[in-house]
Design a protein around this motif. Sequence first.
Motif, short mmCIF file in Angstrom:
data_model
loop_
_atom_site.label_atom_id
_atom_site.label_comp_id
_atom_site.label_asym_id
_atom_site.label_seq_id
_atom_site.Cartn_x
_atom_site.Cartn_y
_atom_site.Cartn_z
N UNK A 185 6.08 55.01 -107.33
CA UNK A 185 6.09 53.54 -106.91
C UNK A 185 6.58 52.58 -107.57
N UNK A 186 6.35 52.65 -108.95
CA UNK A 186 7.19 51.49 -110.02
C UNK A 186 8.48 51.46 -109.89
N UNK A 187 9.17 52.92 -109.91
CA UNK A 187 10.64 52.89 -109.56
C UNK A 187 10.99 51.91 -108.64
N UNK A 188 10.41 52.12 -107.48
CA UNK A 188 10.75 51.24 -106.45
C UNK A 188 10.66 49.83 -106.57
N UNK A 189 9.70 49.33 -107.25
CA UNK A 189 9.44 47.96 -107.94
C UNK A 189 10.54 47.49 -108.68
N UNK A 190 10.70 48.20 -109.54
CA UNK A 190 11.52 47.87 -110.61
C UNK A 190 13.26 47.85 -110.21
N UNK A 191 13.56 48.82 -109.22
CA UNK A 191 14.75 49.14 -108.79
C UNK A 191 15.29 48.09 -107.97
N UNK A 192 14.31 47.48 -107.17
CA UNK A 192 14.84 46.60 -106.37
C UNK A 192 14.89 45.29 -106.98
N UNK A 193 13.71 45.00 -107.85
CA UNK A 193 13.89 43.83 -108.94
C UNK A 193 15.40 43.74 -109.56
N UNK A 194 15.70 44.70 -110.29
CA UNK A 194 16.83 44.76 -111.13
C UNK A 194 18.06 44.64 -110.24
N UNK A 195 18.18 45.43 -109.08
CA UNK A 195 19.22 45.38 -108.36
C UNK A 195 19.37 43.79 -107.97
N UNK A 196 18.33 43.17 -107.46
CA UNK A 196 18.56 41.71 -107.03
C UNK A 196 19.20 41.15 -108.14
N UNK A 197 18.58 41.15 -109.32
CA UNK A 197 18.82 40.31 -110.61
C UNK A 197 20.72 40.47 -110.81
N UNK A 198 20.78 41.77 -110.80
CA UNK A 198 22.08 42.28 -111.21
C UNK A 198 23.11 41.87 -110.33
N UNK A 199 22.91 41.63 -108.92
CA UNK A 199 23.90 41.31 -107.94
C UNK A 199 24.00 39.87 -108.31
N UNK A 200 22.81 39.09 -108.43
CA UNK A 200 23.14 37.57 -108.85
C UNK A 200 23.86 37.42 -110.15
N UNK A 201 23.72 38.25 -111.16
CA UNK A 201 24.41 38.04 -112.36
C UNK A 201 25.82 38.60 -112.11
N UNK A 202 26.01 39.53 -111.36
CA UNK A 202 27.51 39.98 -111.27
C UNK A 202 28.30 38.71 -110.44
N UNK A 203 27.66 37.85 -109.91
CA UNK A 203 28.45 37.01 -109.23
C UNK A 203 28.72 35.76 -110.19
N UNK A 204 28.17 35.78 -111.46
CA UNK A 204 28.45 34.82 -112.37
C UNK A 204 29.82 34.70 -112.80
N UNK A 205 30.04 33.48 -113.18
CA UNK A 205 31.56 33.33 -113.61
C UNK A 205 31.67 34.03 -114.91
N UNK A 206 30.82 34.25 -115.64
CA UNK A 206 30.91 34.94 -117.02
C UNK A 206 31.35 36.20 -116.96
N UNK A 207 31.05 36.99 -115.89
CA UNK A 207 31.15 38.36 -115.31
C UNK A 207 32.74 38.46 -115.10
N UNK A 208 33.18 37.33 -114.34
CA UNK A 208 34.51 37.50 -114.02
C UNK A 208 35.50 37.13 -115.34
N UNK A 209 34.95 36.26 -116.11
CA UNK A 209 35.67 36.12 -117.36
C UNK A 209 35.81 37.49 -118.18
N UNK A 210 34.72 38.14 -118.27
CA UNK A 210 34.72 39.29 -119.02
C UNK A 210 35.74 40.49 -118.45
N UNK A 211 35.75 40.31 -117.20
CA UNK A 211 36.60 41.35 -116.26
C UNK A 211 38.20 40.82 -116.74
N UNK A 212 38.52 39.38 -116.67
CA UNK A 212 39.80 38.89 -117.14
C UNK A 212 40.02 39.14 -118.44
#
Lengths: 312, 377, 340
Positions: A185-212
């Motif tokens: 049950x916890x896996x589901x909670x953690x996974x969804x939480x981390x996914x949402x936050x990761x998706x938000x972070x991956x939109x950040x400019x500094x991720x684009x910078x790291x890629x660039x």
Amino acid sequence: MRYALGKLVQLVVVLVIVTFLTFMLINLLPGGPEAAILGFGADDESIAQLQEDLSLNDPIPIRYARWLGDAVTGDLGQSYVNGSTVSELLGARLPVTLALMTYAMFLALLVAVPFGIATAWKADTRFDKITGTVSFALLSVPNFIMATLLVYLFAINQDWFPATVKEGDENLYTLFLPALSLALGQIAVFLRLLRTDMIATLQEDYIGVAKAKGMTNRRILFRHAFRPSSFSLLTVAGITIGNLIGGTVIIEQIFGINGIGKLIVFSIFQRDYLVVQGVVVVIAAGFVIINFAVDLLYALLDPRIRHARAIA
Amino acid sequence: MARKKVVLTSPTAAGDKLDGPLLEVEDLRTHFLTPAGTVRAVDGVSFTLARGETLGIVGESGSGKTVLSRSIMGLLPSRNVVRQGAIRYQGHSISDYSQEQMRSVWGTEMGMIFQDPMTSLNPVMKIGNQITESLRYHLDMDKGEARDTAIALLTSVGIPEPAQRFGEYPHQLSGGMRQRVMIAVSLACGPRLLFADEPTTALDVTVQAQILDLLHQQQRERHMAIILVTHDLGVVAGRTDHIAVMYAGKVVEKAPTSVLFSEMRMPYTEALLNSIPRLEDSSHTRLKIIGGRPPDLINPPTGCNFSPRCPYAQPRCFTDEPPLRPADTAGHEFACWYPVGTPEGTKALEDNVAAGVPAAVLATGGEPALADQGASA
Amino acid sequence: MPAPSPDPVDAPSLSERPGADLLTEAGGEIEFDAVTADVTADESRHQLEERKLGIGFWVATAWLVVLVLLAFLAPWLPFVQDPNEIDALALRQPVAWQDGGSWNGSASDTLHLLGGDDLGRDIFSRVIWGARVSLFVGVAAVALGFLIGGTIGLTAGYFRGQYEKIVMAAMDIMLAFPALILALAIVVFLSEPGSQEATLRTITLTLTILSIPALARITRASTLTFSQREFVQAARTLGARNGRILVREILPNVIPPMVSFSLIAVAIVIVAEGALSFLGLSVSAPTATWGNMINEGRTALEFAPHIALVPCAVMFLTLLSLNYVGDQLRRRFDVKEVRL
Ligand SMILES: Nc1ncnc2c1ncn2[C@@H]1O[C@H](COP(=O)(O)OP(=O)(O)OP(=O)(O)O)[C@@H](O)[C@H]1O
Ligand code: SF4
Ligand SMILES: [Mg+2]
């Protein structure tokens, strides 16, 4: 430092209130602490004797202070059922429960973190959608159903794991099913939480910078995106420990594990109230303290909080 | 994991045409497939850029400048994006490169500075590490070497006490300082081409000039080409060799900087120029803003994209799209049926004013009240 | 506390707000522009979601409706038997469609759709009667919890200040107890050995108390967002009284997200009740509850797994439906995800 100090004050306040409420429980009991210690239907004489012995006629704050003083020194009272002290009982039972909880938490994170990162990276693909559906379903499985199912599948249908854990035989193998029941049950909670936050972070400019900058995907995900995405995961993991404690009560019952979960249920049926009170206090205090630690860890992970709070 | 650049895929490898242009972009299109329809964010852009030169790309918000630069660098997400056209870097067709191949271009050949220094540095990573990681990865430096190089870089971009700053986090610096750090980050591996996407928009006016000067100075020292993206013609005026004006995903006018300012042909360019803040205006007066909204990139207007807002627009503009065609001066191209400063153009404007066409009245009258209306319309 | 991160749905990354930088000279305008931009984004997202309210939503709703009807009408329905009637011929009888089930040569003539349990009681009927307990406790506890917690959250989010601080601190302290342990403690210390109704009351009350802090927090969060909105500010400037604003302006807006969350809350309470009755601390046997059915069925897991697995499946499907419908509605109403 100031941040930690502020948190510490908060911790003490919460601990005092939590212990006070737990202490009060026994006074709320029909028949009061007398019934708690002597059981219902004791004769008047022994009740009077007890009141005398324990100064039960003192006002509640004074009794609380005395009780707290004892509790701090490790004296949580005595079981009237079998005469051993609550601390002894806890000392004997706590390690298994802690091991079980740690195991479950470890399993949950072991699965949730890579999947959380992967589903964020591959958001909206088939893989992500399937993982999302499975974890949504997992959220709707209470751990006693999960445990029943796992026992049926892997202990009865297939003889892979034991259905019960004998005392003294607790190890990673025998505790696997109990831990997994708690973890899924916890896996589901953690996974969804981390996914949402990761998706938000991956939109950040500094991720684009790291890629660039030409960093590899792996480095971007783990070095750049994971840490800023893990704050709410951490907080929730701390709070989850509360769920795990509740879960162990049931799971220990199902697998016959001799931990504090089984102890508390046994004591409830024996109406061994002092033991119940002692266990509840220890669990509540432990929970509060763990979340205090999580708060500190949080500040350690996020320099912005560290500095902002230090200045404020 | 290969830590060295893969020589074969590196555009700097032998066989480079060192005399040719640094970057050639030919008919580049970048479309986003969204539920609402296809967004033609970049729609047929061509230009060339020589080594060490600066190209300014100017246009309103939403005209596709950011998408253009990210598209050239191959930094757009791969899903829902259609990219067509040719991009050649030192003669290599990098538009065909895989992500893996692009990784040897990113950082070492091309760098990018983003608009907002507040969000373009990783908040939980020390400034020093953000510079050294690419040095260590691309140039195989060891820890000490990378540190020394990073501190030297921080010094060269004008960060005081660089050794101390090295161990600090971005939130401990001001916006201007962060943009300097960002410049150091993107220059670390010595790219030959730097994309600066509105590098000063988020900064104070006083800091803006400093950052632009810093970029200019670094460019001269490194003989680096820059593509400077901005919505402000004033920013590019003294600092670029060429300017391309973008509107609705297309280049509508392109010229050497001085030519553009003296002989602009495109009504849109003129409108942009009118929106540059002038020194004599107090800082609180509103700029003259081009009336109307930028066009819908999903269903662009027929004919000239600018026609609904153009003070010069004539019936033909609403039906036929003007092609990009050469002007009198070499290197100057524009797309317009009734160019500014030509007899046809002047007549078109006069007719429109006489007929009371709002865009024309707004453009020529230029009263603040009208401009305000245009802005909030 | 981490700021709630944006919904993954609105992904476009590069696009700064159109028009924002043309308006930099006029401070006020930017905000206005930002607001309108958000609204349009929300609207388009809503339209997307609307199209997505798919078959799953309706299947889940149908399941819940049927279950509620069956549970409610159980005493009067001819095909729901007395849950405690023992059919000696139906001992551990498999489900109807399996070998030895009612449709495949069972010993008993009575129809046992989902088989018989260890004592030969009809599992189908017991599951329905168990649903009565689960649904009653779930709905009653959440309704009461919202009445109390909702009022607390609403007033805290509207009046703010010292009151909010104190009230929310109290909620936080309640949350500092691990929930099930607290439930155990309250149940044990509150329950006098007594009738089934008394136990049911105790359980409901306990779970109500436990649900208050979370419900208060969520209500407060959405109250906060609404009390900043223009129409509330407008009502304030027009001199409307607080009570009126709360009831007329804020409450109607807070209720829809609350409704969607309450379904999820009911699921949580049902799980808690299940856990308590699994441990034998809820309404006691022979009264059927899902929890004690599963617990009793475990002993026969080897030879008659359906005795435990049928109530497991029914409970799972119910929880899944509640969560799914709640989640879909939540997206519909676009409640900001309130963590913790
Ligand atoms: N991922 C995407 N999906 C769909 N549309 C997009 C995406 N990214 C950008 N766009 C659209 O492409 C158009 C061009 O955007 P772009 O960011 O390039 O404009 P810009 O000229 O850089 O403007 P600004 O001055 O605001 O930075 C905009 O209309 C934007 O909405
Ligand atoms: S005059 Fe016609 S062609 Fe030229 S910019 Fe205006 S609308 Fe376009
Ligand atoms: Mg841009």
